[in-house]
Design an enzyme around this catalytic site. Structure first.
Site, short mmCIF file in Angstrom:
data_model
loop_
_atom_site.label_atom_id
_atom_site.label_comp_id
_atom_site.label_asym_id
_atom_site.label_seq_id
_atom_site.Cartn_x
_atom_site.Cartn_y
_atom_site.Cartn_z
N LEU A 156 127.95 75.06 67.21
CA LEU A 156 128.26 75.28 68.62
C LEU A 156 127.15 76.03 69.36
CD1 LEU A 156 132.08 76.04 68.27
CD2 LEU A 156 131.04 73.95 69.14
N SER B 169 125.38 78.90 68.62
CA SER B 169 125.41 80.37 68.75
C SER B 169 124.01 80.97 68.70
CB SER B 169 126.31 81.00 67.70
OG SER B 169 125.69 80.97 66.45
N ALA C 3 122.13 80.40 71.93
CA ALA C 3 122.71 81.16 73.05
C ALA C 3 122.29 82.62 72.98
CB ALA C 3 124.23 81.03 73.03
N ASP D 215 119.59 71.60 71.13
CA ASP D 215 120.44 72.78 71.24
C ASP D 215 119.90 73.76 72.29
OD1 ASP D 215 121.80 71.69 69.16
OD2 ASP D 215 121.77 73.46 67.89
O1 PMV Z 1 124.32 72.18 63.92
P1 PMV Z 1 123.90 72.18 65.32
O2 PMV Z 1 124.97 72.01 66.30
O3 PMV Z 1 122.99 73.27 65.68
O4 PMV Z 1 123.20 70.79 65.64
C1 PMV Z 1 122.07 70.34 65.09
C2 PMV Z 1 121.83 68.97 65.62
C3 PMV Z 1 120.95 68.14 64.71
O5 PMV Z 1 120.76 66.91 65.38
C4 PMV Z 1 121.64 67.88 63.39
C5 PMV Z 1 119.62 68.79 64.45
C6 PMV Z 1 118.71 68.87 65.65
O6 PMV Z 1 117.77 69.66 65.61
O7 PMV Z 1 118.91 68.14 66.63
#
Ligand code: PMV
Length: 309
Positions: A102, A104, A107, A148
């Protein structure tokens, strides 16, 4: 006293494939936030992390180069402004679950960056803040795609392709998402590393999966522009199947996805790095309550809903 915050995020479509240049869609969740408070002090610079049992982390010129995400965030921002650690006490508090997909980490870095800029009486463009938070994300994720930090820093729904100009997304018909936590934390960089191994072993097959995910993401973008929620839901469930094929789902995630669909969700999938963390389900207002209840029954540790707009 200076107070800043930054939101968490949900990846709706395209996680993992996004690392390989496929588009992805993510939205901020404004109710999930990391908060940073800075008070002037005559004591040395320190950070109190409320959610880590009120742990106090001393920050000085000598330990700034340590590779913890907090030190890195501060080092990068001080370096950006060419400043030394100021005399402040910082408190970080967040209601974004840690290591569960999510956002964190991003953020906390984003809120810290904004707070320090204010402490130093400077301003920072979002583009620059995004670049700094991306550097910190590398500690969490190894080879992050950048989605993210981007959605967290700009706090807007995005259609994201690594290395390309950012596109914001217009959501014509706001929709309800139910978010359910498996209660298991998982390290994104491990899941990303395993997908990398799969890809290296069998590039043609894995590339085919990435390409199919790319088609889903683009169709989802159209659905969001036109407000076709039935089709949007189907695309979510299809995306989940591809993530299963990439081995990043888990027994718990699959159980929650099935429970949400049985309870009337229009679609459901894991969200983020997978292997644990959260799943999301697209719900109509009339089935929201039932879906949340079914997810709890199926073992979800925390369930909430959010309106994506
Ligand atoms: O685990 P999260 O929500 O931080 O997501 C990572 C998303 C991925 O596509 C798996 C990795 C990335 O860097 O985009």
């Amino acid at each position: 006293m200076i107070e800043t915050s930054a939101s968490g995020k949900i990846i709706l479509f395209g996680e993992h494939a996004v690392v390989y240049g496929i588009p992805a869609i993510a939205v901020p969740v404004s109710s999930l936030r990391a908060y940073v408070k800075c008070s002037p002090s005559d004591k040395p610079f320190s950070i109190t992390a409320v959610d880590l049992g009120n742990q106090v982390i001393e920050i000085s010129q000598d330990n700034l180069k340590s590779d913890s995400p907090l030190h890195k965030s501060i080092d990068l921002i001080l370096d950006y402004f060419n400043q030394k650690p100021p005399n402040v006490q910082i408190t970080i508090k967040s209601n974004i679950p840690i290591a569960s997909g999510l956002g964190s980490g991003a953020a906390v870095s984003a809120a810290l960056g904004k707070a320090l800029a204010e402490v130093l009486n400077k301003s920072i463009e979002l583009e620059d803040l995004n670049r700094l938070v991306f550097e910190v994300e590398k500690i969490h994720h190894g080879t992050p795609s950048g989605i993210d930090n981007t959605v967290v820093v700009y706090e807007r729904p995005v259609y994201y392709i690594k290395g390309e100009k950012l596109e914001y997304l217009d959501i014509v018909n706001p929709f309800h998402l139910v978010v359910a936590d498996t209660g298991k934390t998982a390290l994104t960089h491990e899941a990303v590393g395993d997908v990398r191994k799969l890809y290296e072993k069998n590039p043609d097959n894995i590339k085919r999966i990435f390409d199919q995910i790319g088609i889903i993401v683009n169709q989802a973008m159209t659905c969001m522009n036109t407000g076709e929620s039935q089709q949007l839901g189907k695309l979510m469930t299809e995306n989940h199947k591809h993530l299963q094929a990439l081995t990043v789902s888990s027994v718990e995630l699959n159980r929650l996805v099935a429970a949400a669909l049985d309870a009337g969700a229009l679609g459901a999938k894991l969200s983020g790095g997978g292997r644990g963390g959260n799943m999301i389900a697209l719900a109509e207002e009339s089935t929201l309550k039932e879906i949340k209840e079914a997810l709890k029954q199926a073992g979800a540790k925390n369930v909430f809903d959010t309106l994506v707009k």
